[in-house]
Scaffold this motif. Structure first.
Motif, PDB file in Angstrom:
ATOM      1  N   GLY A   4       0.800  -1.213   0.000  1.00 28.52           N
ATOM      2  CA  GLY A   4       0.000   0.000   0.000  1.00 28.52           C
ATOM      3  C   GLY A   4       0.834   1.263   0.000  1.00 28.52           C
ATOM      4  O   GLY A   4       2.023   1.267   0.298  1.00 28.52           O
ATOM      5  N   TRP A   5       0.169   2.358  -0.362  1.00 30.18           N
ATOM      6  CA  TRP A   5       0.802   3.676  -0.397  1.00 30.18           C
ATOM      7  C   TRP A   5       0.537   4.386   0.922  1.00 30.18           C
ATOM      8  O   TRP A   5      -0.588   4.458   1.393  1.00 30.18           O
ATOM      9  N   GLY A   6       1.598   4.892   1.528  1.00 29.18           N
ATOM     10  CA  GLY A   6       1.417   5.536   2.814  1.00 29.18           C
ATOM     11  C   GLY A   6       2.664   6.231   3.269  1.00 29.18           C
ATOM     12  O   GLY A   6       3.669   6.304   2.537  1.00 29.18           O
ATOM     13  N   PRO A   7       2.655   6.756   4.479  1.00 30.50           N
ATOM     14  CA  PRO A   7       3.827   7.475   5.004  1.00 30.50           C
ATOM     15  C   PRO A   7       4.997   6.531   5.252  1.00 30.50           C
ATOM     16  O   PRO A   7       4.831   5.314   5.342  1.00 30.50           O
ATOM     17  N   LEU A   8       6.167   7.121   5.372  1.00 30.25           N
ATOM     18  CA  LEU A   8       7.376   6.363   5.675  1.00 30.25           C
ATOM     19  C   LEU A   8       7.504   6.268   7.192  1.00 30.25           C
ATOM     20  O   LEU A   8       7.758   7.259   7.878  1.00 30.25           O
ATOM     21  N   LYS A   9       7.308   5.076   7.732  1.00 36.92           N
ATOM     22  CA  LYS A   9       7.434   4.850   9.165  1.00 36.92           C
ATOM     23  C   LYS A   9       8.907   4.802   9.535  1.00 36.92           C
ATOM     24  O   LYS A   9       9.680   4.038   8.964  1.00 36.92           O
ATOM     25  N   LEU A  10       9.329   5.632  10.480  1.00 34.53           N
ATOM     26  CA  LEU A  10      10.732   5.753  10.845  1.00 34.53           C
ATOM     27  C   LEU A  10      11.077   4.819  11.994  1.00 34.53           C
ATOM     28  O   LEU A  10      10.311   4.712  12.963  1.00 34.53           O
ATOM     29  N   PRO A  11      12.204   4.137  11.924  1.00 34.86           N
ATOM     30  CA  PRO A  11      12.615   3.248  13.028  1.00 34.86           C
ATOM     31  C   PRO A  11      12.791   4.001  14.346  1.00 34.86           C
ATOM     32  O   PRO A  11      12.640   3.420  15.415  1.00 34.86           O
ATOM     33  N   THR A  12      13.131   5.294  14.255  1.00 33.52           N
ATOM     34  CA  THR A  12      13.350   6.085  15.463  1.00 33.52           C
ATOM     35  C   THR A  12      12.048   6.597  16.066  1.00 33.52           C
ATOM     36  O   THR A  12      12.053   7.223  17.121  1.00 33.52           O
ATOM     37  N   GLY A  13      10.934   6.322  15.388  1.00 31.31           N
ATOM     38  CA  GLY A  13       9.639   6.792  15.867  1.00 31.31           C
ATOM     39  C   GLY A  13       9.082   7.864  14.970  1.00 31.31           C
ATOM     40  O   GLY A  13       9.820   8.659  14.381  1.00 31.31           O
ATOM     41  N   GLY A  14       7.762   7.912  14.865  1.00 33.76           N
ATOM     42  CA  GLY A  14       7.134   8.893  13.989  1.00 33.76           C
ATOM     43  C   GLY A  14       7.093   8.417  12.555  1.00 33.76           C
ATOM     44  O   GLY A  14       7.435   7.269  12.227  1.00 33.76           O
ATOM     45  N   ALA A  15       6.677   9.316  11.678  1.00 35.24           N
ATOM     46  CA  ALA A  15       6.559   8.966  10.266  1.00 35.24           C
ATOM     47  C   ALA A  15       6.683  10.228   9.426  1.00 35.24           C
ATOM     48  O   ALA A  15       6.448  11.347   9.900  1.00 35.24           O
ATOM     49  N   LEU A  16       7.066  10.038   8.179  1.00 34.96           N
ATOM     50  CA  LEU A  16       7.136  11.131   7.217  1.00 34.96           C
ATOM     51  C   LEU A  16       6.000  10.975   6.228  1.00 34.96           C
ATOM     52  O   LEU A  16       5.724   9.870   5.765  1.00 34.96           O
ATOM     53  N   PRO A  17       5.301  12.063   5.884  1.00 36.04           N
ATOM     54  CA  PRO A  17       4.266  11.976   4.858  1.00 36.04           C
ATOM     55  C   PRO A  17       4.829  11.404   3.561  1.00 36.04           C
ATOM     56  O   PRO A  17       6.033  11.542   3.281  1.00 36.04           O
ATOM     57  N   ALA A  18       3.980  10.773   2.791  1.00 34.02           N
ATOM     58  CA  ALA A  18       4.438  10.109   1.571  1.00 34.02           C
ATOM     59  C   ALA A  18       5.176  11.053   0.632  1.00 34.02           C
ATOM     60  O   ALA A  18       6.183  10.674   0.027  1.00 34.02           O
ATOM     61  N   SER A  19       4.682  12.302   0.503  1.00 36.71           N
ATOM     62  CA  SER A  19       5.340  13.256  -0.392  1.00 36.71           C
ATOM     63  C   SER A  19       6.752  13.582   0.093  1.00 36.71           C
ATOM     64  O   SER A  19       7.704  13.652  -0.699  1.00 36.71           O
ATOM     65  N   ASP A  20       6.913  13.781   1.406  1.00 35.09           N
ATOM     66  CA  ASP A  20       8.244  14.037   1.960  1.00 35.09           C
ATOM     67  C   ASP A  20       9.119  12.796   1.860  1.00 35.09           C
ATOM     68  O   ASP A  20      10.342  12.896   1.655  1.00 35.09           O
ATOM     69  N   ALA A  21       8.512  11.631   2.001  1.00 37.02           N
ATOM     70  CA  ALA A  21       9.274  10.388   1.932  1.00 37.02           C
ATOM     71  C   ALA A  21       9.926  10.208   0.566  1.00 37.02           C
ATOM     72  O   ALA A  21      11.072   9.743   0.464  1.00 37.02           O
ATOM     73  N   LEU A  22       9.226  10.590  -0.483  1.00 33.18           N
ATOM     74  CA  LEU A  22       9.790  10.464  -1.831  1.00 33.18           C
ATOM     75  C   LEU A  22      11.017  11.343  -1.991  1.00 33.18           C
ATOM     76  O   LEU A  22      12.019  10.936  -2.597  1.00 33.18           O
ATOM     77  N   VAL A  23      10.958  12.558  -1.456  1.00 39.92           N
ATOM     78  CA  VAL A  23      12.101  13.465  -1.528  1.00 39.92           C
ATOM     79  C   VAL A  23      13.279  12.895  -0.746  1.00 39.92           C
ATOM     80  O   VAL A  23      14.421  12.923  -1.210  1.00 39.92           O
ATOM     81  N   ARG A  24      13.004  12.370   0.448  1.00 33.92           N
ATOM     82  CA  ARG A  24      14.071  11.797   1.261  1.00 33.92           C
ATOM     83  C   ARG A  24      14.685  10.569   0.596  1.00 33.92           C
ATOM     84  O   ARG A  24      15.902  10.371   0.640  1.00 33.92           O
ATOM     85  N   LEU A  25      13.865   9.734  -0.016  1.00 34.35           N
ATOM     86  CA  LEU A  25      14.386   8.557  -0.708  1.00 34.35           C
ATOM     87  C   LEU A  25      15.245   8.959  -1.906  1.00 34.35           C
ATOM     88  O   LEU A  25      16.275   8.327  -2.181  1.00 34.35           O
ATOM     89  N   ALA A  26      14.818  10.001  -2.612  1.00 32.80           N
ATOM     90  CA  ALA A  26      15.609  10.492  -3.743  1.00 32.80           C
ATOM     91  C   ALA A  26      16.962  11.008  -3.259  1.00 32.80           C
ATOM     92  O   ALA A  26      17.998  10.758  -3.895  1.00 32.80           O
ATOM     93  N   LEU A  27      16.967  11.716  -2.137  1.00 32.24           N
ATOM     94  CA  LEU A  27      18.217  12.219  -1.571  1.00 32.24           C
ATOM     95  C   LEU A  27      19.116  11.065  -1.137  1.00 32.24           C
ATOM     96  O   LEU A  27      20.328  11.084  -1.385  1.00 32.24           O
ATOM     97  N   ALA A  28      18.528  10.058  -0.503  1.00 29.74           N
ATOM     98  CA  ALA A  28      19.309   8.896  -0.069  1.00 29.74           C
ATOM     99  C   ALA A  28      19.920   8.170  -1.262  1.00 29.74           C
ATOM    100  O   ALA A  28      21.094   7.775  -1.235  1.00 29.74           O
TER     101      ALA A  28
END
Length: 282
Positions: free
Chosen positions: A153-177
Motif C-alpha cells: 500500500g501507499w502511505g507514510p514512511l514509518k521511521l525506526p526512530t519513531g514517527g513517520a514522514l508523509p508520503a510526499s516528503d518520503a519520496l524526496v528523502r528517498l531520492a536524496l538517499a
C-alpha cells in the motif's frame, strides 16, 4: 590535405549515443538490470513466506522491521540491503569493463586509429559508464517503490526512530538517499575505471575494484584505527540513513560526499594521465 582531414572534428568522434547503444546491447547490461529489478520481488516473496519482518524479539527497531509498513518503507529497505555490496557490482562492472574489454577484444587500437583522440575516448566511455551506473541506482528503488506499493500500500514512511514522514516528503528523502548512495559509489567507479585503463582483462578491473572496496569496508570495521576511519569512503557509505530521520541531518552526507569526490577525482585524473602515455598494443 584531404577532404576527410578538412572535415575532421575530434569532438565528434565516438558520439555518446553510439557508445551508449554499444553498452546497452551487451548481455551483461541486460543481466545486471534483471538482477536489480528482481531483488524487490525476491524480498516480497521472502516476507510472504516468512510472515513479514518481526522486531518483537529485539527492543531496537530497525529499518528492516518496518519494511512492510508501506511502499516507501519497502523501497528504503531494499536500498539498505543492497547499498553495501549489491550496488557496488554494477558500478564496478560498467566502469571497469568499458576500456579493458576493448583491449581484450583487440579493438582499442582500431578505435584510436579511427582516429579517436585518447581523451575523447575516455570521456565518452566514462560518461556512458557513469550514466549506466546511475540508471542502476535508480532502477532498484523505483521498482521497489512500485512493487512495495502494490504489495503493502501507499502511505507514510514509518521511521525506526519513531514517527513517520508523509508520503510526499518520503519520496524526496528517498531520492536524496539514492543520490548519496550514487555519490558514495564514485570511489568504486573511479577505481574500476583506473584499473580498466591499466589492464587488458575486464575481470581484473571489475574484480580489483570490488576487492578494494571490500578491503575498505574491512578497514572501517577496525576500531583500532580510530579517527583515521573517517578518511575511508566506506566509513560514510550508510550516511544516507540520516535522510530518513525526523529532522534531516546533512553533516554525515556532506563529509561522505567530500571524501568520495576527492578520491574519485584523483583516480579519474590518474586514469586519464596514465592512458595518455600508455603504449596501446591491443
Amino acid at each position: 590535405m584531404t577532404a576527410a582531414a578538412l572535415g575532421y572534428a575530434p569532438g565528434r568522434t565516438l558520439p555518446l549515443r553510439v557508445e551508449a547503444l554499444r553498452q546497452l546491447k551487451r548481455r551483461r547490461t541486460l543481466v545486471m538490470g534483471l538482477i536489480l529489478a528482481a531483488l524487490p520481488f525476491v524480498l516480497i516473496a521472502a516476507f510472504a513466506i516468512g510472515g513479514g519482518p518481526d522486531g518483537s524479539e529485539n527492543s531496537r527497531i530497525t529499518l528492516m522491521d518496518t519494511a512492510t509498513a508501506s511502499g516507501a518503507n519497502f523501497a528504503a529497505t531494499c536500498l539498505f540491503v543492497s547499498a553495501g555490496f549489491l550496488l557496488v557490482i554494477p558500478v564496478a562492472l560498467f566502469c571497469g569493463d568499458t576500456v579493458a574489454s576493448e583491449a581484450g577484444w583487440s579493438s582499442l587500437r582500431y578505435l584510436l586509429a579511427a582516429p579517436v583522440p585518447r581523451a575523447r575516448l575516455l570521456w565518452s566511455k566514462l560518461t556512458v559508464a557513469l550514466a549506466f551506473s546511475a540508471a542502476a541506482m535508480l532502477l532498484l528503488p523505483l521498482v521497489a517503490l512500485a512493487a512495495g506499493t502494490v504489495a503493502y500500500g501507499w502511505g507514510p514512511l514509518k521511521l525506526p526512530t519513531g514517527g513517520a514522514l508523509p508520503a510526499s516528503d518520503a519520496l524526496v528523502r528517498l531520492a536524496l538517499a539514492t543520490a548519496f548512495v550514487y555519490v558514495s559509489q564514485l570511489v568504486t567507479a573511479a577505481l574500476a575505471f583506473w584499473l580498466s585503463t591499466r589492464t587488458d582483462a575486464p575481470l581484473g578491473a571489475v574484480g580489483g575494484a570490488v576487492g578494494l572496496t571490500i578491503i575498505g569496508n574491512v578497514l572501517d570495521a577496525v576500531t583500532a584505527l580510530g579517527d583515521w576511519r573517517a578518511f575511508l569512503p566506506a566509513h560514510w557509505q550508510f550516511a544516507w540513513a540520516d535522510a530518513l530521520q525526523p529532522q534531516l541531518e546533512w553533516s554525515g552526507m556532506l563529509k561522505g560526499t567530500a571524501i568520495s569526490v576527492t578520491y574519485a577525482v584523483v583516480l579519474f585524473a590518474l586514469a586519464f594521465r596514465g592512458f595518455a602515455r600508455k603504449d596501446i598494443v591491443s
